[in-house]
Design a protein around this motif. Structure first.
Motif, PDB file in Angstrom:
ATOM      1  N   PRO A   1      -4.215   4.624   3.334  1.00 18.09           N
ATOM      2  CA  PRO A   1      -3.416   3.801   2.414  1.00 18.09           C
ATOM      3  C   PRO A   1      -4.228   3.408   1.177  1.00 18.09           C
ATOM      4  O   PRO A   1      -5.436   3.204   1.249  1.00 18.09           O
ATOM      5  CB  PRO A   1      -3.079   2.567   3.258  1.00 18.09           C
ATOM      6  CG  PRO A   1      -3.247   2.999   4.681  1.00 18.09           C
ATOM      7  CD  PRO A   1      -4.360   4.001   4.656  1.00 18.09           C
TER       8      PRO A   1
ATOM      9  N   TYR B   1       0.843  -1.190   0.000  1.00 21.65           N
ATOM     10  CA  TYR B   1       0.000   0.000   0.000  1.00 21.65           C
ATOM     11  C   TYR B   1       0.881   1.244   0.000  1.00 21.65           C
ATOM     12  O   TYR B   1       1.946   1.260   0.604  1.00 21.65           O
ATOM     13  CB  TYR B   1      -0.892   0.053   1.242  1.00 21.65           C
ATOM     14  CG  TYR B   1      -2.083  -0.881   1.228  1.00 21.65           C
ATOM     15  CD1 TYR B   1      -1.944  -2.221   1.564  1.00 21.65           C
ATOM     16  CD2 TYR B   1      -3.346  -0.413   0.896  1.00 21.65           C
ATOM     17  CE1 TYR B   1      -3.036  -3.068   1.567  1.00 21.65           C
ATOM     18  CE2 TYR B   1      -4.452  -1.261   0.894  1.00 21.65           C
ATOM     19  CZ  TYR B   1      -4.285  -2.585   1.237  1.00 21.65           C
ATOM     20  OH  TYR B   1      -5.371  -3.423   1.234  1.00 21.65           O
TER      21      TYR B   1
ATOM     22  N   PHE C   1      -9.464   2.435   2.120  1.00 21.16           N
ATOM     23  CA  PHE C   1      -9.409   3.244   3.328  1.00 21.16           C
ATOM     24  C   PHE C   1     -10.015   4.622   3.111  1.00 21.16           C
ATOM     25  O   PHE C   1      -9.917   5.202   2.020  1.00 21.16           O
ATOM     26  CB  PHE C   1      -7.961   3.438   3.787  1.00 21.16           C
ATOM     27  CG  PHE C   1      -7.355   2.229   4.427  1.00 21.16           C
ATOM     28  CD1 PHE C   1      -6.735   1.260   3.665  1.00 21.16           C
ATOM     29  CD2 PHE C   1      -7.378   2.076   5.809  1.00 21.16           C
ATOM     30  CE1 PHE C   1      -6.164   0.146   4.253  1.00 21.16           C
ATOM     31  CE2 PHE C   1      -6.805   0.969   6.415  1.00 21.16           C
ATOM     32  CZ  PHE C   1      -6.201  -0.001   5.635  1.00 21.16           C
ATOM     33  N   GLY C   2     -10.613   5.147   4.187  1.00 17.85           N
ATOM     34  CA  GLY C   2     -10.945   6.559   4.216  1.00 17.85           C
ATOM     35  C   GLY C   2      -9.693   7.351   4.567  1.00 17.85           C
ATOM     36  O   GLY C   2      -8.618   6.782   4.792  1.00 17.85           O
TER      37      GLY C   2
ATOM     38  N   GLY D   1       2.837  -4.073   8.254  1.00 17.57           N
ATOM     39  CA  GLY D   1       4.162  -3.634   8.649  1.00 17.57           C
ATOM     40  C   GLY D   1       4.104  -2.181   9.098  1.00 17.57           C
ATOM     41  O   GLY D   1       3.052  -1.521   8.992  1.00 17.57           O
ATOM     42  N   SER D   2       5.229  -1.695   9.611  1.00 22.43           N
ATOM     43  CA  SER D   2       5.271  -0.305  10.088  1.00 22.43           C
ATOM     44  C   SER D   2       5.517   0.692   8.973  1.00 22.43           C
ATOM     45  O   SER D   2       5.413   1.903   9.189  1.00 22.43           O
ATOM     46  CB  SER D   2       6.357  -0.151  11.159  1.00 22.43           C
ATOM     47  OG  SER D   2       6.012  -0.883  12.313  1.00 22.43           O
TER      48      SER D   2
ATOM     49  N   TYR E   1      -9.332   0.996  12.248  1.00 17.22           N
ATOM     50  CA  TYR E   1      -7.929   0.893  12.608  1.00 17.22           C
ATOM     51  C   TYR E   1      -7.499   2.146  13.361  1.00 17.22           C
ATOM     52  O   TYR E   1      -8.048   3.233  13.162  1.00 17.22           O
ATOM     53  CB  TYR E   1      -7.043   0.769  11.358  1.00 17.22           C
ATOM     54  CG  TYR E   1      -7.078  -0.580  10.669  1.00 17.22           C
ATOM     55  CD1 TYR E   1      -7.993  -0.835   9.655  1.00 17.22           C
ATOM     56  CD2 TYR E   1      -6.182  -1.582  11.021  1.00 17.22           C
ATOM     57  CE1 TYR E   1      -8.018  -2.072   9.013  1.00 17.22           C
ATOM     58  CE2 TYR E   1      -6.195  -2.824  10.383  1.00 17.22           C
ATOM     59  CZ  TYR E   1      -7.114  -3.046   9.383  1.00 17.22           C
ATOM     60  OH  TYR E   1      -7.130  -4.268   8.747  1.00 17.22           O
TER      61      TYR E   1
ATOM     62  N   GLN F   1      -3.919   4.347  13.916  1.00 13.56           N
ATOM     63  CA  GLN F   1      -2.559   4.468  13.400  1.00 13.56           C
ATOM     64  C   GLN F   1      -1.817   5.568  14.148  1.00 13.56           C
ATOM     65  O   GLN F   1      -2.211   6.737  14.110  1.00 13.56           O
ATOM     66  CB  GLN F   1      -2.561   4.778  11.894  1.00 13.56           C
ATOM     67  CG  GLN F   1      -1.169   4.766  11.279  1.00 13.56           C
ATOM     68  CD  GLN F   1      -1.197   4.960   9.775  1.00 13.56           C
ATOM     69  OE1 GLN F   1      -2.100   5.592   9.225  1.00 13.56           O
ATOM     70  NE2 GLN F   1      -0.192   4.413   9.078  1.00 13.56           N
TER      71      GLN F   1
ATOM     72  N   LEU G   1      -8.300  -3.666   0.743  1.00 15.15           N
ATOM     73  CA  LEU G   1      -8.975  -2.760   1.662  1.00 15.15           C
ATOM     74  C   LEU G   1      -8.987  -1.363   1.045  1.00 15.15           C
ATOM     75  O   LEU G   1      -7.973  -0.894   0.521  1.00 15.15           O
ATOM     76  CB  LEU G   1      -8.243  -2.717   3.008  1.00 15.15           C
ATOM     77  CG  LEU G   1      -8.645  -3.772   4.035  1.00 15.15           C
ATOM     78  CD1 LEU G   1      -8.290  -5.163   3.554  1.00 15.15           C
ATOM     79  CD2 LEU G   1      -7.987  -3.475   5.370  1.00 15.15           C
TER      80      LEU G   1
ATOM     81  N   LEU H   1      -8.614   5.217  11.299  1.00 18.50           N
ATOM     82  CA  LEU H   1      -8.912   4.913   9.907  1.00 18.50           C
ATOM     83  C   LEU H   1     -10.049   3.903   9.814  1.00 18.50           C
ATOM     84  O   LEU H   1     -10.091   2.927  10.555  1.00 18.50           O
ATOM     85  CB  LEU H   1      -7.686   4.318   9.217  1.00 18.50           C
ATOM     86  CG  LEU H   1      -6.486   5.235   8.995  1.00 18.50           C
ATOM     87  CD1 LEU H   1      -5.255   4.413   8.612  1.00 18.50           C
ATOM     88  CD2 LEU H   1      -6.778   6.245   7.898  1.00 18.50           C
TER      89      LEU H   1
ATOM     90  N   TYR I   1     -13.771  -2.182   8.679  1.00 19.21           N
ATOM     91  CA  TYR I   1     -12.704  -2.226   9.674  1.00 19.21           C
ATOM     92  C   TYR I   1     -12.507  -0.844  10.296  1.00 19.21           C
ATOM     93  O   TYR I   1     -12.608   0.164   9.611  1.00 19.21           O
ATOM     94  CB  TYR I   1     -11.363  -2.616   9.042  1.00 19.21           C
ATOM     95  CG  TYR I   1     -11.371  -3.779   8.083  1.00 19.21           C
ATOM     96  CD1 TYR I   1     -11.895  -3.647   6.800  1.00 19.21           C
ATOM     97  CD2 TYR I   1     -10.798  -5.001   8.438  1.00 19.21           C
ATOM     98  CE1 TYR I   1     -11.871  -4.707   5.902  1.00 19.21           C
ATOM     99  CE2 TYR I   1     -10.763  -6.063   7.545  1.00 19.21           C
ATOM    100  CZ  TYR I   1     -11.302  -5.903   6.289  1.00 19.21           C
ATOM    101  OH  TYR I   1     -11.265  -6.955   5.402  1.00 19.21           O
TER     102      TYR I   1
ATOM    103  N   GLY J   1       4.235   7.144  12.328  1.00 18.20           N
ATOM    104  CA  GLY J   1       5.360   6.296  11.969  1.00 18.20           C
ATOM    105  C   GLY J   1       5.100   4.807  12.114  1.00 18.20           C
ATOM    106  O   GLY J   1       6.029   3.998  11.994  1.00 18.20           O
ATOM    107  N   GLN J   2       3.868   4.437  12.350  1.00 16.68           N
ATOM    108  CA  GLN J   2       3.516   3.025  12.515  1.00 16.68           C
ATOM    109  C   GLN J   2       2.461   2.610  11.498  1.00 16.68           C
ATOM    110  O   GLN J   2       1.800   3.461  10.893  1.00 16.68           O
ATOM    111  CB  GLN J   2       2.965   2.787  13.930  1.00 16.68           C
ATOM    112  CG  GLN J   2       3.949   3.120  15.038  1.00 16.68           C
ATOM    113  CD  GLN J   2       5.141   2.179  15.028  1.00 16.68           C
ATOM    114  OE1 GLN J   2       4.998   0.978  14.871  1.00 16.68           O
ATOM    115  NE2 GLN J   2       6.332   2.743  15.172  1.00 16.68           N
ATOM    116  N   GLY J   3       2.315   1.311  11.322  1.00 16.75           N
ATOM    117  CA  GLY J   3       1.245   0.816  10.480  1.00 16.75           C
ATOM    118  C   GLY J   3      -0.069   0.808  11.240  1.00 16.75           C
ATOM    119  O   GLY J   3      -0.083   0.908  12.472  1.00 16.75           O
ATOM    120  N   PRO J   4      -1.176   0.718  10.525  1.00 17.31           N
ATOM    121  CA  PRO J   4      -2.484   0.657  11.190  1.00 17.31           C
ATOM    122  C   PRO J   4      -2.611  -0.582  12.069  1.00 17.31           C
ATOM    123  O   PRO J   4      -2.117  -1.649  11.718  1.00 17.31           O
ATOM    124  CB  PRO J   4      -3.473   0.609  10.032  1.00 17.31           C
ATOM    125  CG  PRO J   4      -2.732   1.174   8.860  1.00 17.31           C
ATOM    126  CD  PRO J   4      -1.310   0.751   9.061  1.00 17.31           C
TER     127      PRO J   4
END
Lengths: 113, 116
Positions: free
Chosen positions: A44, A36, B107-108, A104-105, B35, B37, B105, B91, B33, B40-43
């Protein structure tokens, strides 16, 4: 434990150059892997999706590879543009009964003119 | 095709106050879903719905978070009371199939929550 590790954490390259982002995963049983792109302040957006039998998939200047044996994937960006500046997130889905999706981050990519 | 719509875009509240986020998924998408976030991190998944049923809420802090998806369409996520550590982007995403299907997916653009 299901995990997705990405490297590098951040990357800065000059406009026009190529780059490769890495993703290692330990998710099992494996269903598919997606990359993504997330622009700042946006959600994303899916770039590619790869299943177990696929080794390479391209989407314009983006090419994703998958090695299911070593559980590694890469995203190669060719002839980078300023608009490629974003976070790139590797996401792996599992066929487990819980239907897990593991993120992942991300790698933060900055393209400099 | 209209994308996933979230509101509000930004929210600033004081700690201990309640807050609610709203999400309207893509028409026809049965899976929704929520999420969270952090920078600097993923959801990180909070809750997943298949139609109106919450099928995975194992990561939802149920002491202060709640969610609903009445009629299996739009959804709300509520925090009461909010804590400083809840500051993040929330999210919402939707998809045609289940979580491990080949459907991506969508996302908004998220709600950025700041708790002061």
């Amino acid at each position: 434990k299901n995990q997705v590790e990405q490297s590098p954490q951040s990357l800065i390259i000059l406009e026009g150059k190529n780059c490769t982002l890495q993703c290692n995963y330990t998710v099992s049983p494996f269903s598919n892997l997606r990359w993504y792109k997330q622009d700042t302040g946006r959600g994303p957006v899916s770039l590619t999706i790869m299943t177990f039998s696929e080794n390479t998939k391209s989407n314009g200047r983006y090419t994703a590879t998958l090695d299911a044996d070593t559980k590694q994937s890469s995203l190669h960006i060719t002839a980078s543009q300023l608009s490629d500046s974003a976070s790139y997130i590797c996401v792996v889905s599992s066929y487990s009964s819980a239907s897990k999706i593991i993120f992942g981050s991300g790698t933060r990519l900055s393209i400099r003119p | 095709e209209a994308g996933v719509v979230q509101s509000p875009r930004y929210k600033i509240i004081e700690k201990k106050q309640p807050v609610a986020f709203w999400c309207n998924p893509i028409s026809g998408h049965n899976t929704l879903y929520w999420y969270r976030q952090n920078l600097g991190q993923g959801p990180e998944l909070l809750i997943r719905y298949e139609n109106e049923e919450a099928v995975d809420d194992s990561q939802l802090p149920k002491d202060r978070f709640s969610a609903e998806r009445l009629k299996g369409v739009d959804s709300t996520l509520k925090i009461q009371p909010a804590e400083l550590g809840d500051s993040a982007v929330y999210l919402c995403a939707s998809s045609l199939g289940a979580g491990n299907s080949n459907s991506p997916l969508h996302f908004g653009n998220g709600t950025r929550l700041t708790v002061t």
